[in-house]
Design a protein around this motif. Structure first.
Motif, PDB file in Angstrom:
ATOM      1  N   ARG A   1      21.862 -25.975 -49.087  1.00 26.09           N
ATOM      2  CA  ARG A   1      21.692 -26.416 -47.693  1.00 26.09           C
ATOM      3  C   ARG A   1      21.970 -27.900 -47.549  1.00 26.09           C
ATOM      4  O   ARG A   1      21.478 -28.721 -48.328  1.00 26.09           O
ATOM      5  CB  ARG A   1      20.267 -26.088 -47.216  1.00 26.09           C
TER       6      ARG A   1
ATOM      7  N   ASN B   1      23.168 -21.392 -40.259  1.00 22.06           N
ATOM      8  CA  ASN B   1      22.459 -22.660 -40.066  1.00 22.06           C
ATOM      9  C   ASN B   1      20.974 -22.364 -39.936  1.00 22.06           C
ATOM     10  O   ASN B   1      20.545 -21.685 -39.001  1.00 22.06           O
ATOM     11  CB  ASN B   1      22.969 -23.390 -38.822  1.00 22.06           C
ATOM     12  N   ARG B   2      20.203 -22.885 -40.898  1.00 17.14           N
ATOM     13  CA  ARG B   2      18.771 -22.601 -40.915  1.00 17.14           C
ATOM     14  C   ARG B   2      18.051 -23.267 -39.757  1.00 17.14           C
ATOM     15  O   ARG B   2      17.128 -22.706 -39.171  1.00 17.14           O
ATOM     16  CB  ARG B   2      18.156 -23.052 -42.247  1.00 17.14           C
ATOM     17  N   ASP B   3      18.489 -24.470 -39.412  1.00 16.82           N
ATOM     18  CA  ASP B   3      17.813 -25.206 -38.338  1.00 16.82           C
ATOM     19  C   ASP B   3      18.004 -24.527 -36.982  1.00 16.82           C
ATOM     20  O   ASP B   3      17.094 -24.503 -36.146  1.00 16.82           O
ATOM     21  CB  ASP B   3      18.332 -26.640 -38.267  1.00 16.82           C
TER      22      ASP B   3
ATOM     23  N   GLY C   1      21.650 -28.626 -41.844  1.00 24.22           N
ATOM     24  CA  GLY C   1      21.022 -27.312 -41.782  1.00 24.22           C
ATOM     25  C   GLY C   1      21.936 -26.170 -42.165  1.00 24.22           C
ATOM     26  O   GLY C   1      21.470 -25.029 -42.321  1.00 24.22           O
TER      27      GLY C   1
END
Length: 596
Positions: A466, A502-504, A524
């Motif tokens: 990430r 995208n984790r965010d 992210g």
């Protein structure tokens, strides 16, 4: 010691001692190189090779590192000779070279060569190569979609970085000023020079001990011995033409267009030829392979690995030029394995991995006790990069593990650097300490099953990296579409995959091609690589039921997969493990499946 053997052959004890000394020198050179280097691709992954070479550029010894590197150095030396003739070498010279159309393996692999003089006469060369983090190509670290070799970054064609011990400061400044990470690249070059200097000194000391004539005769005798041993093994293979075919996903630009790979192995007596006629024409990207520095080396490696493996011979067989001599390599000019200059050719490793895998597949019918099922036979080479607040670049190149196919007497190893790679795992701690990235996941794949067989294929790896800041990424890989093959009744393995989310932002994962250049990453963004799983060897119905139960307990396969594919039935028990074999039901199930 006085040189008492001035004629004839060297006695066996002295020969063994000199052979061991040569191997020790090469290993010391490799150790100095990776322990002194600054970039993780050399310091941790050990993407390097080192050894000694005679005046005819024959390999006398090699370090126990990446086979690709050491096998290519004779090509570097022959390429260097075009600009630095043999009579132009001086004591204290240091030549750097990386030109793929003059023998180099590919442009990021910079070779460092020093001449070895003994009592005023040139007697050989000390040399090494290492993969450099960034040589100023169009994208940081790695490059795929470029029009020609000149877009790959700095090209050094037999240039003297030191001349008679004096550094060429202009060239030194040029290199430093044309890489994104000079603090790492220049220190890595210094490590290469130190490694080569050690090789010079140790070879001179060996000649001091035994005399030049004895050492040189021993080297010649050791090369002849390795050649004889390989020829002995080749002669055991029935004469014939053995063919295997596969394909690469694409060239990194023209999506959906497979690139055929065809390997014909011709065995005649104690000679063998690998003919790549029928493989794809060269492509307009960097997905081509330098013939001298990479294509030929892959074929040399394949036969040494198949026929001279350390664990299949009681005799010690030195790693030297002799093991190259019986192998001829043919690739038509203008094909992907022998491109015409100035075609780009930086991204070449996946193709040569597949050559090795297809040689194994071609020879499997006549070497069933030495061949594997289909291996991952690819490379995930990931270049992560970005720009720090002070305007300086950060760059990370990592090599991701994969898996081998099932073997004649054992399962394929899981999560391993197979075939020609032999590079090391990049520690996650190294990532977290130095770069604005974090690893979210790093474990064995759990979304697919390994190739079923009496000996199952190895399991691949899944790694998720990430970005903590915006950045860029280039990924060089393959085998997202051509599944590793099963053999002798074994089942195919599983293909690779690359996914990004995208984790965010909570975006859903999207699949990406195996290879891409200069992808812009946001804070992210998580890049997940899932490496291939190996194919199975032999019928799954012959697998020991206890091993099938172990795979269930390890989470490699499900209860349903065990019943449907292996014919193994388990029952639920309350013993802390949850499952146990149902022997009678398994016997009945396998009988039904065999009858069907």
């Amino acid at each position: 010691m006085t040189d008492t053997t001035t004629i004839g052959t060297i006695d066996p004890i002295t020969l063994q001692v000199i052979g061991g000394a040569l191997h020790s020198i090469a290993d010391q050179m490799g150790t100095v190189l990776y322990r002194m280097s600054y970039s993780s691709i050399i310091r941790e992954s050990q993407d390097l090779g080192a050894g000694l070479f005679d005046l005819h550029y024959n390999t006398l010894c090699e370090s126990d590192s990446t086979p690709m590197h050491i096998g290519s150095i004779p090509g570097y030396l022959r390429g260097i000779e075009k600009n630095v003739p043999i009579e132009s070498w001086r004591e204290g010279d240091v030549v750097i070279h990386n030109h793929p159309y003059f023998g180099a393996s590919h442009s990021p692999d910079i070779g460092v060569v020093m001449p070895i003089f003994y009592k005023g006469e040139l007697v050989g060369f000390s040399a090494n190569t290492a993969h450099h983090l960034d040589i100023g190509a169009a994208t940081p670290g790695l490059i795929i979609d470029v029009p020609d070799v000149f877009a790959e970054g700095m090209l050094f064609n037999g240039l003297k970085l030191f001349e008679a011990g004096r550094r060429n400061d202009t060239l030194w400044r040029y290199i430093s000023g044309n890489t994104r990470v000079p603090g790492l690249v220049m220190r890595d070059l210094e490590a290469q020079i130190a490694s080569a200097e050690l090789g010079v000194r140790r070879y001179q000391e060996l000649m001091d001990t035994y005399g030049r004539a004895t050492v040189e005769r021993a080297c010649a005798q050791l090369m002849d011995y390795s050649e004889q041993m390989l020829r002995r093994e080749i002669a055991k293979i029935p004469d014939g033409d053995y063919v295997a075919e596969g394909f690469m996903d694409d060239d990194g630009r023209n999506r959906g267009k497979h690139l055929p790979i065809k390997v014909t192995v011709r065995v005649r007596g104690d000679d063998v030829e690998v003919d790549l006629t029928g493989s794809s024409p060269q492509v307009p990207t960097a997905f081509n392979v330098p013939f001298e520095g990479s294509t030929k080396v892959a074929c040399y490696f394949a036969f040494r690995a198949l026929l001279l493996d350390t664990y299949t011979h009681q005799e010690h067989i030195p790693q030297n030029e002799g093991s190259f001599r019986p192998v001829k390599v043919t690739a038509p000019l203008g094909c992907i394995f022998n491109p015409i200059a100035p075609a780009a050719c930086e991204a070449r490793f996946n193709q040569i991995q597949r050559i090795v895998d297809l040689i194994i597949k071609a020879l499997a019918p006549v070497l069933p006790d030495r061949c594997t099922a289909g291996n991952a036979a690819c490379l995930s080479f990931a270049a992560y990069s970005g720009v720090r607040p002070d305007g300086n670049y950060w760059v990370l190149i990592e090599v991701n593990e994969a898996a081998m196919g099932g073997r004649p007497a054992s399962d394929g190893p899981d999560t391993i650097e197979e075939l020609m790679r032999n590079t090391r795992n990049n520690p996650l701690e190294d990532l977290g300490m130095h770069l604005p990235m974090i690893c979210d996941r790093y474990e064995i794949r759990d979304d697919v099953f390994p190739g079923a067989g009496e000996f199952r294929g190895g399991m691949g790896v899944v790694k998720s990296q990430r970005y903590l800041t915006p950045g860029f990424m280039t990924h060089e890989s393959d085998r997202n579409e051509d599944v590793p093959w099963g053999i002798f009744g074994g089942h195919p393995g599983a293909t690779a995959a690359v996914r990004i989310h995208n984790r965010d932002k909570g975006t859903a994962p999207r699949d990406e091609p195996a290879k891409f250049s200069g992808l812009v990453a946001e804070t992210g963004d998580v890049i997940t690589y899932l490496s291939p799983c190996g194919g199975g060897y032999g019928s799954p119905l012959k697998r020991d039921p206890a091993k099938v139960l172990d795979d269930i307990l390890d989470g490699y396969i499900t209860v349903e997969h065990a019943r449907d594919v292996y014919g193994v039935v388990v029952k639920a028990v309350d013993d802390g493990y949850g499952h146990a074999l149902d022997i009678e039901a398994t016997r009945k199930r396998r009988g039904e499946m065999q009858g069907a």
